[in-house]
Design a protein around this motif. Structure first.
Motif, short mmCIF file in Angstrom:
data_model
loop_
_atom_site.label_atom_id
_atom_site.label_comp_id
_atom_site.label_asym_id
_atom_site.label_seq_id
_atom_site.Cartn_x
_atom_site.Cartn_y
_atom_site.Cartn_z
N UNK A 104 0.84 -1.20 0.00
CA UNK A 104 0.00 0.00 0.00
C UNK A 104 0.88 1.25 0.00
N UNK A 126 -4.25 4.26 7.77
CA UNK A 126 -4.73 5.10 8.86
C UNK A 126 -3.54 5.79 9.50
N UNK A 159 -9.12 3.63 -1.17
CA UNK A 159 -9.53 2.28 -1.51
C UNK A 159 -10.68 1.83 -0.63
N UNK A 174 -11.18 -1.02 0.41
CA UNK A 174 -10.74 -2.03 1.38
C UNK A 174 -9.69 -1.48 2.33
N UNK A 175 -9.76 -0.15 2.56
CA UNK A 175 -8.81 0.48 3.49
C UNK A 175 -8.82 -0.26 4.83
N UNK A 176 -7.63 -0.62 5.26
CA UNK A 176 -7.53 -1.46 6.45
C UNK A 176 -7.95 -0.68 7.70
N UNK A 177 -8.57 -1.36 8.65
CA UNK A 177 -8.92 -0.69 9.90
C UNK A 177 -7.66 -0.39 10.72
N UNK A 178 -7.84 0.46 11.72
CA UNK A 178 -6.69 0.94 12.47
C UNK A 178 -5.90 -0.16 13.17
N UNK A 179 -6.62 -1.11 13.70
CA UNK A 179 -5.93 -2.18 14.43
C UNK A 179 -5.34 -3.17 13.44
N UNK A 180 -4.07 -3.39 13.53
CA UNK A 180 -3.43 -4.31 12.59
C UNK A 180 -3.25 -5.66 13.26
N UNK A 233 -4.68 -6.56 16.58
CA UNK A 233 -4.79 -6.60 18.03
C UNK A 233 -3.47 -6.44 18.74
N UNK A 234 -3.49 -6.62 20.03
CA UNK A 234 -2.29 -6.42 20.85
C UNK A 234 -1.28 -7.53 20.58
N UNK A 235 -0.01 -7.24 20.77
CA UNK A 235 1.00 -8.26 20.49
C UNK A 235 0.93 -9.42 21.47
#
Lengths: 344, 298
Positions: free
Chosen positions: A127, A133, B286, B288-294, B296-298
């Motif tokens: 991307x 974001x 786009x 399909x823009x990804x949401x903020x959380x990639x 969840x937590x590590x």
């Protein structure tokens, strides 16, 4: 080791940074804490070599690098704004510092993979930054800094433009990301809570001057002076003139007494507690905490209470502070804490 | 069921009236003329699509269209790079900013007919400064008689008049780039060219899209300059579509003129749409823009 020896910076007669000395060790994280225009960014830019000090020296591992241009130093910087190359994909962005360093292709691929995994950017590698974001864009910027394997990583309020939730998440990750790289990490922020959360070392800045530098908790618990205590307090520190307090236990020479908002509690308290009559100005409720703004004569105080407490404004209230929570400062603002006196 | 209140229609009435008077009625009048023949006296005869066929089969229409396209292409090729170069050279701080902005805005403030007259006089070899100077230097220059000179004059006029617009747009794009980008580029050791290619140009892309669109539409519709300076000549080497339309109107060929102006209108609409679609495709968000959380937590 990065050493600043009596560096200062003046721009057309204006002092951006008064004479400052500082030593930062490899593998440590240091927080520069101060309000906007307190000199944090000036200090970072001097460390990076983006600007030359008006006086003094910058030494790296004992070598004088004062006049050395920034691209010849091994420095990485992350900003409050999300700075990435807009026309490149995430992958190209991460690889850009490695390509400048002319590393072998295989190493570049492996490093990109490693860093992307660490910052959870793998699904986004193809991307462009503008399609991401804010939080993801800042992750890319961090990935670039990490891939560069710099000796000095400067983070200038990197989380300030993110929303609350992401800020907490990324802040928790940050120290882990750079742990083991052996780099000197410097993190500038305006928020005392960030300094506490990141732990490590903290230097408080006020009006272009470092007021104190040391382990973060030491600074918080035993500030050397009133300015440091005020800088390292959110909500603002409560103060009272020693004559108004009418406290027998005040150390000799004390001029100002200070205490933190969560140490101010409603009620009479124990026999030795200092009790005051105050009137409520307003109440702010965050959900788990309530900030009660009160007035006592000309003094304005904040009382921090857990849970939801609503006091109608104008209500008279009895509050108290335990003597153990009082910090005393002399007329010049120097701390009268006996433990500090012994150390000095 | 709750009765629907229809009174709100009255609130859109002013806009409907305005659009009707300014766009729909004139356009429909032209459509009306383009399918009929008239000999004056308000007598109209149905002509069907014959005017359109005549226009599309006439060589003069295609030649004029070709001239328009060539003129726009030359204008864009000169004004866009030149505007960007001037914008890059303008100061970003200090008193020079205001001076430059005012200087840049000056040509834009001059009305089109005045620009035409200025250049017509300016290029005359008997009384004009440019024409006189060129003649004095032994250059054989005549905008009215030599086709190349006529074209050069028109292009220079347009460049003089409108490059400022591109400059101002590009400058607005440049000053909106945060300082941190330049710092980051310095830290990376990027060269001046790299800064332009990888930071300034991508950051200016959006305003340059607008600049290209505006300059294309305007130069494609060029009328005032050739009308005043060359009158479409010499011969018909500067007879652009708008000039041709004016000629048709002058010779009272209303049906053919109406048909041609509608074709002209559709061409501009089509080109603008293509430009816009192509140039905004790149930075459209786009779906399909990804949401903020990639993840969840590590």
């Amino acid at each position: 080791m990065l050493e600043l020896r009596q560096v200062s910076r003046r721009v057309s007669g204006q002092v951006h940074l008064s004479e400052t000395s500082l030593q930062l060790q490899p593998g440590t994280l240091s927080v520069l804490l101060g309000r906007t225009l307190s000199g944090k960014t000036s200090l970072l830019r001097l460390m990076a070599g983006l600007e030359k000090p008006s006086s003094g020296q910058v030494l790296f591992n004992g070598k004088d690098v004062t006049g050395q241009p920034v691209q010849q130093r091994r420095v990485a910087m992350v900003y409050q704004q999300f700075i990435n190359y807009p026309g490149w994909t995430v992958r190209q962005n991460i690889q850009s510092p490695l390509k400048v360093q002319r590393r072998p292709q295989l190493e570049i691929e492996q490093e990109t993979q490693r860093v992307a995994q660490l910052l959870r950017l793998e699904p986004l590698l193809d991307r462009k930054p503008l399609e991401l974001s804010g939080g993801q864009q800042q992750r890319v910027a961090l990935a670039r800094a990490l891939a560069k394997k710099a000796d000095l990583v400067l983070l200038d309020e990197p989380l300030a433009n993110l929303d609350y939730k992401l800020r907490e998440e990324l802040r928790a990750e940050l120290p882990k990301l750079f742990a083991g790289t052996g780099a000197i990490i410097v993190y500038a922020t305006t928020e005392p809570m960030e300094a506490l959360a990141l732990s490590g070392m903290t230097a408080t800045l006020s009006e272009g001057r470092i007021t104190q530098f040391g382990p973060t908790l030491d600074l918080y618990r035993r500030p050397h002076d009133l300015i440091t205590a005020k800088t390292f307090s959110d909500p603002p520190l409560n103060t009272i003139g020693v004559h108004d307090a009418n406290w027998q236990g005040a150390p000799r020479g004390a001029s100002t007494l200070a205490f933190r908002p969560h140490h101010l509690t409603p009620g009479m308290g124990s026999g030795s507690a200092l009790a005051f009559n105050v009137s409520v100005i307003s109440t702010e409720i965050t959900g788990s905490e309530s900030f009660i703004h009160v007035a006592r004569g000309a003094d304005r105080w904040v009382m921090l209470a857990h849970g939801i407490h609503v006091y109608p404004s104008g209500e008279q209230l009895q509050v108290h502070v335990e003597p153990a929570h009082l910090m005393a400062f002399d007329a010049l603002g120097v701390s009268l804490d006996p433990s500090l006196r012994r150390a000095a | 069921m709750k009765p629907v209140n229809q009174k709100a229609w009255f609130l859109v009435l002013p806009v409907l009236l305005l659009v009707a008077i300014s766009a729909v009625i004139p356009l429909m009048t032209v459509v009306n003329y383009s399918v009929q023949d008239t000999f004056g006296n308000n007598q109209f005869f149905w002509a069907g699509t014959s005017w359109y066929e005549k226009v599309l089969h006439s060589e003069r229409f295609w030649n004029a269209l070709l001239r328009d396209l060539m003129f726009s292409a030359i204008i864009l090729a000169i004004e866009i790079p030149l505007g960007v170069i001037v914008a890059l050279a303008m100061p970003r701080k200090g008193w020079g900013v205001a001076v430059c902005l005012v200087l840049m805005a000056l040509p834009l403030l001059i009305p089109w007919n005045v620009v035409g007259t200025i250049w017509q006089v300016f290029s005359r070899e008997d009384i004009g400064l440019l024409g006189g100077a060129l003649k004095g230097m032994g250059v054989d220059y005549n905008a009215v008689q030599d086709p190349v000179d006529a074209w050069v004059t028109l292009i220079v006029m347009d460049v003089w008049h409108w490059t400022s617009l591109v400059t101002l747009l590009a400058y607005a794009g440049l000053v909106s780039i945060p300082d941190a980008y330049y710092q980051a580029a310095r830290i990376d050791g990027a060269s001046g060219w790299s800064v332009f290619r990888f930071i300034q140009l991508p950051k200016m892309a959006r305003v340059l899209t607008i600049a290209v669109l505006l300059r294309f539409m305007d130069s494609f519709m060029i009328f005032a300059e050739p009308f005043v300076v060359t009158g479409g000549g010499p011969g018909n080497t500067t007879t652009f579509m708008s000039i041709d339309l004016e000629n048709l109107r002058a010779s009272n060929e209303l049906g053919q003129g109406a048909a041609m102006s509608l074709i002209y209108f559709l061409i501009i609409l089509l080109f603008s749409w293509i430009f816009y679609a192509v140039m905004t495709r790149e930075d459209a968000p786009r779906p399909d823009k990804a949401p903020d959380k990639t993840g969840g937590a590590p």
